[in-house]
Scaffold this motif. Structure first.
Motif, PDB file in Angstrom:
ATOM      1  N   LYS A 109      79.017  52.749  18.412  1.00 43.44           N
ATOM      2  CA  LYS A 109      80.449  53.063  18.359  1.00 43.44           C
ATOM      3  C   LYS A 109      81.144  52.259  17.267  1.00 43.44           C
ATOM      4  CE  LYS A 109      81.460  52.407  22.737  1.00 43.44           C
ATOM      5  NZ  LYS A 109      82.171  52.354  24.035  1.00 43.44           N
ATOM      6  N   GLU A 110      80.728  51.013  17.062  1.00 43.00           N
ATOM      7  CA  GLU A 110      81.330  50.180  16.014  1.00 43.00           C
ATOM      8  C   GLU A 110      80.947  50.660  14.620  1.00 43.00           C
ATOM      9  OE1 GLU A 110      80.285  46.080  16.547  1.00 43.00           O
ATOM     10  OE2 GLU A 110      81.011  46.047  18.620  1.00 43.00           O
ATOM     11  N   TRP A 112      79.391  53.757  13.607  1.00 44.42           N
ATOM     12  CA  TRP A 112      79.512  55.183  13.290  1.00 44.42           C
ATOM     13  C   TRP A 112      80.887  55.709  13.661  1.00 44.42           C
ATOM     14  CZ3 TRP A 112      75.782  57.072  10.343  1.00 44.42           C
ATOM     15  CH2 TRP A 112      74.528  56.457  10.387  1.00 44.42           C
ATOM     16  N   HIS A 113      81.883  55.385  12.877  1.00 43.25           N
ATOM     17  CA  HIS A 113      83.235  55.891  13.109  1.00 43.25           C
ATOM     18  C   HIS A 113      83.283  57.368  12.738  1.00 43.25           C
ATOM     19  CE1 HIS A 113      84.736  51.888  13.839  1.00 43.25           C
ATOM     20  NE2 HIS A 113      84.111  51.474  12.749  1.00 43.25           N
ATOM     21  N   ASN A 114      83.857  58.173  13.617  1.00 44.10           N
ATOM     22  CA  ASN A 114      84.027  59.610  13.390  1.00 44.10           C
ATOM     23  C   ASN A 114      82.717  60.353  13.162  1.00 44.10           C
ATOM     24  OD1 ASN A 114      86.873  59.396  13.600  1.00 44.10           O
ATOM     25  ND2 ASN A 114      86.948  58.663  11.475  1.00 44.10           N
TER      26      ASN A 114
END
Length: 143
Positions: A109-110, A112-114
């Motif tokens: 999650k940190e 791989w933004h979008n």
């Protein structure tokens, strides 16, 4: 023994099994399958799950996380990213594996933004791990 195939299961840490089996139930990424003598040659990736081996001495269950299975005329070879006999899956081991999957999800999650693909894959691993626990009678501790 008639109608058997050679079964081998290895992980980076150790060789877990090498037996003549009558069937091997494999948690494939595209669906579960059972390999028996005469099975068509197939290579499949593994999803986290329980791999079951039926042989003359009984039935053995293994917890596998990732890797692949190579089914050929000579037998079944499973190369697992992580694997252990079901009897070694204690609550502490299970909790550590869940914590590792949650940490991988948080890192995804940190980083791989979008881009939901890797995040979704990491979330699916947590879901698969919880399902394994349910199948073998373990429940993850709440975090």
């Amino acid at each position: 023994m008639a109608d058997t195939l050679q079964f081998d299961l290895v992980s980076p840490e150790r060789r877990l099994a090498s037996v003549q089996a009558t069937e091997v139930q494999i948690p494939g990424a595209d669906g579960d399958l059972t390999a028996m003598a005469g099975h068509a040659p197939t290579i499949t990736t593994l999803r986290p799950g329980v791999l079951r081996v039926v042989h003359a001495g009984g039935t053995d269950d293994y917890i596998v996380i990732g890797g692949f299975a190579d089914i050929n005329h000579g037998g079944v070879s499973v190369l697992a990213e992580k694997a252990l006999p079901k009897g070694e899956m204690t609550q502490d081991v299970f909790d550590a594996m869940i914590a590792e999957a949650r940490e991988a999800h948080n890192k995804a999650k940190e980083f791989w933004h979008n881009e939901p693909g890797p995040v979704d894959d990491a979330a699916k691993l947590i879901s698969d791990m919880v399902a394994i626990g349910g199948h073998i009678g373990l429940t993850p501790k709440d975090n």
